[in-house]
Design an enzyme around this catalytic site. Sequence first.
Site, mmCIF file in Angstrom:
data_model
loop_
_atom_site.group_PDB
_atom_site.id
_atom_site.type_symbol
_atom_site.label_atom_id
_atom_site.label_comp_id
_atom_site.label_asym_id
_atom_site.label_seq_id
_atom_site.Cartn_x
_atom_site.Cartn_y
_atom_site.Cartn_z
ATOM 1 N N ARG A 120 0.825 -1.228 0.000
ATOM 2 C CA ARG A 120 0.000 0.000 0.000
ATOM 3 C C ARG A 120 0.852 1.269 0.000
ATOM 4 N NH1 ARG A 120 -2.734 -3.095 3.972
ATOM 5 N NH2 ARG A 120 -4.555 -4.110 3.078
ATOM 6 N N LYS A 142 2.441 11.496 -11.171
ATOM 7 C CA LYS A 142 1.650 10.585 -12.012
ATOM 8 C C LYS A 142 2.458 9.309 -12.240
ATOM 9 C CE LYS A 142 -1.376 13.493 -14.789
ATOM 10 N NZ LYS A 142 -1.680 13.974 -16.153
ATOM 11 N N GLU A 184 8.153 18.194 -25.078
ATOM 12 C CA GLU A 184 7.375 18.448 -23.850
ATOM 13 C C GLU A 184 7.708 19.827 -23.282
ATOM 14 O OE1 GLU A 184 4.897 16.698 -22.567
ATOM 15 O OE2 GLU A 184 5.223 14.563 -22.917
ATOM 16 N N GLU A 231 -5.279 16.820 -11.013
ATOM 17 C CA GLU A 231 -5.839 17.111 -12.340
ATOM 18 C C GLU A 231 -7.363 17.202 -12.352
ATOM 19 O OE1 GLU A 231 -3.731 15.391 -15.862
ATOM 20 O OE2 GLU A 231 -5.758 14.944 -16.528
ATOM 21 N N ARG A 235 -4.419 21.372 -14.215
ATOM 22 C CA ARG A 235 -3.334 20.468 -14.653
ATOM 23 C C ARG A 235 -3.578 19.907 -16.056
ATOM 24 N NH1 ARG A 235 -0.018 15.946 -11.084
ATOM 25 N NH2 ARG A 235 1.269 15.213 -12.807
ATOM 26 N N ASN A 239 -1.644 18.437 -20.504
ATOM 27 C CA ASN A 239 -1.997 17.388 -21.461
ATOM 28 C C ASN A 239 -2.135 17.944 -22.875
ATOM 29 O OD1 ASN A 239 -2.102 15.690 -19.288
ATOM 30 N ND2 ASN A 239 -4.318 15.831 -19.049
ATOM 31 N N HIS A 242 -1.740 15.885 -25.999
ATOM 32 C CA HIS A 242 -1.734 14.466 -25.634
ATOM 33 C C HIS A 242 -2.975 13.709 -26.121
ATOM 34 C CE1 HIS A 242 1.655 15.649 -23.214
ATOM 35 N NE2 HIS A 242 1.813 14.434 -22.729
ATOM 36 N N HIS A 246 -1.613 10.808 -27.969
ATOM 37 C CA HIS A 246 -1.700 9.428 -27.474
ATOM 38 C C HIS A 246 -2.327 8.512 -28.523
ATOM 39 C CE1 HIS A 246 -1.308 9.992 -22.811
ATOM 40 N NE2 HIS A 246 -0.152 10.032 -23.444
ATOM 41 N N HIS A 258 7.025 9.037 -27.477
ATOM 42 C CA HIS A 258 5.942 9.791 -26.850
ATOM 43 C C HIS A 258 6.033 11.288 -27.172
ATOM 44 C CE1 HIS A 258 2.976 11.048 -23.945
ATOM 45 N NE2 HIS A 258 3.871 11.844 -23.372
#
Length: 302
Positions: A120, A142, A184, A231, A235, A239, A242, A246, A258
């Site tokens: 955990r 993330k 990026e 997010e 946030r 992206n 993306h 993606h 990427h």
Amino acid sequence: MKTIHVNASKSYDILIERGILDRAGEEIKTVCGAGEALIVSDDTVWDLYGETVLDSMQKADFDVTSFTFPHGEQSKNLSVYADILNALAARHLSRKGLVVALGGGVVGDMAGFAAATYLRGVRFVQIPTTLLSQVDSSIGGKTAIDFGGVKNIVGAFYQPKKVIIDPEVLETLSRRQLMAGLAEAIKMAATNDAELFELIENSAGLTADLPQIIYRALMIKKNVVEQDPRETGLRKVLNFGHTIGHAVESFNAGKLLHGECVALGMIPMSGDNAAARIKSVLEKYGLPSKIGQSAEELMPFL
Ligand code: GLY
């Protein structure tokens, strides 16, 4: 050394210094104490920098071993994730243990997700070794794996205890990987920092400008994730590029990096003037600027 303090649900420092890898162990010890640790890396990065980090952690009295997997996005899956968990369990790593991610975005995401879920949650430090991971993916917590053909669909928000950035490691990065990371930074600049965008647009010597580009991109990331760590709103700006990116990445299954897909994904999302400037800066750095698929082809991957 430059230090950026991030306060996003948990607080931690990003340390930036040439050559800091040699004393990564000491720096990790200041936040985690010396104890049991597993360094997770890929085969390429391990061959280049594994021994350096292992030695520095042993010198700092860590009881440390390593686990490596084949480099590349194709390793970001359930089976390699299970292999990392097996390595942690085989070591009997306890809840006081530590996972160190040494590598690019794939390593950071995989090791981070394993650290978030094993017992955990155990402590986690990021040592990003690509430009992409240094300016973006190692910050903000993330972590994820790809699943069912969809990128990052299983994961967790899980903040590292520290991020250690050594710009010297970028010297062994291929030009293609470096430029994919720059995409990026262009994304950060296009959405948040006109001066940074101009710096990248007009840079005569990228190598000399990289420290400033990394620092400014990190300041953007820090400001965004501090305001919206999970997010729920702001946030989402990170992206940019993306959604379509993606889809292009999934369609091309491993053929494009990427960052290259993010580069492509920014153009159709921009107004005419912005699209023209983004396209021109991508072309300046040899990044792709024309999507090779139709909307119909990409739609199933969106
Ligand atoms: N890479 C986008 C984010 O961290 O939100």
